[in-house]
Design a protein around this motif. Structure first.
Motif, mmCIF file in Angstrom:
data_model
loop_
_atom_site.group_PDB
_atom_site.id
_atom_site.type_symbol
_atom_site.label_atom_id
_atom_site.label_comp_id
_atom_site.label_asym_id
_atom_site.label_seq_id
_atom_site.Cartn_x
_atom_site.Cartn_y
_atom_site.Cartn_z
ATOM 1 N N VAL A 4 -9.655 -1.500 5.928
ATOM 2 C CA VAL A 4 -8.342 -1.300 6.556
ATOM 3 C C VAL A 4 -7.299 -1.203 5.447
ATOM 4 C CG1 VAL A 4 -6.602 -2.335 8.066
ATOM 5 C CG2 VAL A 4 -9.042 -2.685 8.549
ATOM 6 N N GLU A 64 -12.092 -9.794 8.658
ATOM 7 C CA GLU A 64 -11.106 -9.954 7.583
ATOM 8 C C GLU A 64 -11.758 -10.652 6.400
ATOM 9 O OE1 GLU A 64 -8.166 -8.682 7.313
ATOM 10 O OE2 GLU A 64 -7.403 -9.776 5.576
ATOM 11 N N LYS A 65 -11.648 -10.002 5.249
ATOM 12 C CA LYS A 65 -12.142 -10.546 3.982
ATOM 13 C C LYS A 65 -13.542 -11.146 4.112
ATOM 14 C CE LYS A 65 -7.666 -10.697 1.988
ATOM 15 N NZ LYS A 65 -6.683 -10.571 3.038
ATOM 16 N N ASP A 98 0.861 -1.180 0.000
ATOM 17 C CA ASP A 98 0.000 0.000 0.000
ATOM 18 C C ASP A 98 0.898 1.231 0.000
ATOM 19 O OD1 ASP A 98 -2.552 -1.161 0.021
ATOM 20 O OD2 ASP A 98 -2.510 -1.445 2.186
HETATM 21 C C1 G1P Z 1 -3.991 -7.177 4.327
HETATM 22 C C2 G1P Z 1 -4.858 -7.200 5.583
HETATM 23 C C3 G1P Z 1 -6.206 -6.566 5.307
HETATM 24 C C4 G1P Z 1 -6.032 -5.167 4.759
HETATM 25 C C5 G1P Z 1 -5.115 -5.191 3.524
HETATM 26 C C6 G1P Z 1 -4.783 -3.775 3.087
HETATM 27 O O1 G1P Z 1 -4.567 -8.038 3.385
HETATM 28 O O2 G1P Z 1 -5.004 -8.537 6.025
HETATM 29 O O3 G1P Z 1 -6.966 -6.503 6.493
HETATM 30 O O4 G1P Z 1 -7.293 -4.630 4.421
HETATM 31 O O5 G1P Z 1 -3.874 -5.861 3.803
HETATM 32 O O6 G1P Z 1 -4.014 -3.748 1.922
HETATM 33 P P1 G1P Z 1 -3.781 -8.587 2.077
HETATM 34 O O7 G1P Z 1 -3.860 -7.489 1.063
HETATM 35 O O8 G1P Z 1 -2.368 -8.856 2.517
HETATM 36 O O9 G1P Z 1 -4.513 -9.799 1.644
#
Ligand code: G1P
Length: 298
Positions: free
Chosen positions: A206, A193-194, A136
């Motif tokens: 998030v 989460e997801k 990000d």
């Molecule tokens: C991770 C976190 C998720 C967040 C996201 C942001 O997920 O687990 O909660 O919203 O980063 O980029 P990932 O993108 O690694 O699947």
């Protein structure tokens, strides 16, 4: 608990399969936006927020990251001999003082929560810490983590960066269940989460910046399996709410690019290119051309 945030964890153990074949031999975090690797943007943001210790959670195949933050005596000597002071200055941003950066290995891909937990011995039991997900990338006048650290120091409770996402994208994120919306800060009564399509409690997602209390590390000791069978950081933060402690979402000022996806990476490349005085005119001319004559570009 102290309320000064001086340590940040950078989970960089992921395989980066979305960028194969490039990531077969180059860690995703070394891939460049214009001329700086993704990880450099994350480090610069952390430094601006007052972070003094940088903890990388890595895995096999990530040694290029360690070299990147090392001094390169040969390169420096050569640049100095040629009088290339401007380039020597560029290199300064990649230097770390001895002992300022630590590398811990995550031996198995057990999830983001597990990756963060791997850093537990490098944190004291009374200190808050930041987590930055380098995928990000956030362009902002005041760097995002700095905005958050300032807000945290005023009101020391767990804080996650948050941003509205389209409803059909909620399934890719941690999603906040909002208790009270105060504008830039929201208090949270749950986190998922997801979430499965159609079940998200809001569209406030998030984003990969966190300022967390040491309780979250304790929660991670439980190694609870969550979405995708992984140990999720989101769940360990949500446990704080269950324990009766506050969790805040922070709507940051800035533009976030999802550099974990190809489209997001390309958008960031264009945007950061256009922000550069030495590239803007040429790139803009090219983009206008492409828009007018898309065939010619193919
Ligand atoms: C991770 C976190 C998720 C967040 C996201 C942001 O997920 O687990 O909660 O919203 O980063 O980029 P990932 O993108 O690694 O699947």
């Amino acid at each position: 608990m102290k309320n000064k945030v001086t340590k940040a964890i950078f989970p960089v153990a992921g395989l980066g399969t979305r960028f194969l074949p490039a990531t077969k031999s180059v860690p995703k975090e070394i891939m460049t936006l214009v001329d700086r690797p993704l990880i450099q943007y994350a480090i610069d943001e952390a430094r601006a927020a007052g972070i003094e210790e940088f903890i990388f959670v890595t895995s096999r195949g990530k040694s290029a990251l360690e070299d990147y933050f090392d001094h390169s005596a040969v390169l420096e000597a050569e640049l100095a001999a040629k009088g290339k002071d401007d380039l020597l200055e560029v290199l300064q941003s990649t230097y770390m003082d001895s002992g300022q950066i630590a590398y811990i290995r995550q031996h198995k891909a057990l999830g983001l929560g597990h990756a963060v937990w791997c850093a537990r011995r490098l944190l004291r039991a009374d200190e808050p810490f930041a987590v930055i997900l380098p995928d990000d990338v956030i362009a902002a006048e005041k760097p995002c983590l700095q905005q958050m650290v300032e807000a945290f120091e005023e009101n020391p409770a767990c804080m996650v960066a948050a941003m509205e996402v389209p409803a059909d994208k909620a399934k890719s994120y941690g999603i906040l269940d909002v208790k009270e919306d105060m504008g830039s800060v929201v208090t949270v009564k749950g986190m998922v989460e997801k979430p499965k399509p159609g079940t998200a409690p809001s569209n406030l997602a998030v984003i990969g910046r966190y300022v967390l209390t040491p309780h979250v590390m304790e929660n991670l000791h439980h190694m609870k399996e969550g979405a995708g069978g992984e140990i999720q950081l989101t769940d360990a933060i949500a446990d704080e709410i269950t324990a009766g402690r506050p969790v805040h979402g922070f709507r940051f000022n800035g533009q976030r690019f999802d550099c974990g996806s190809k489209a997001g990476f390309l958008q960031a490349t264009v945007s950061f290119g256009l922000a550069r005085d030495d590239l803007r005119d040429e790139l803009m001319g090219y983009l206008q051309d492409v828009v007018q004559h898309p065939q010619a570009a193919q």
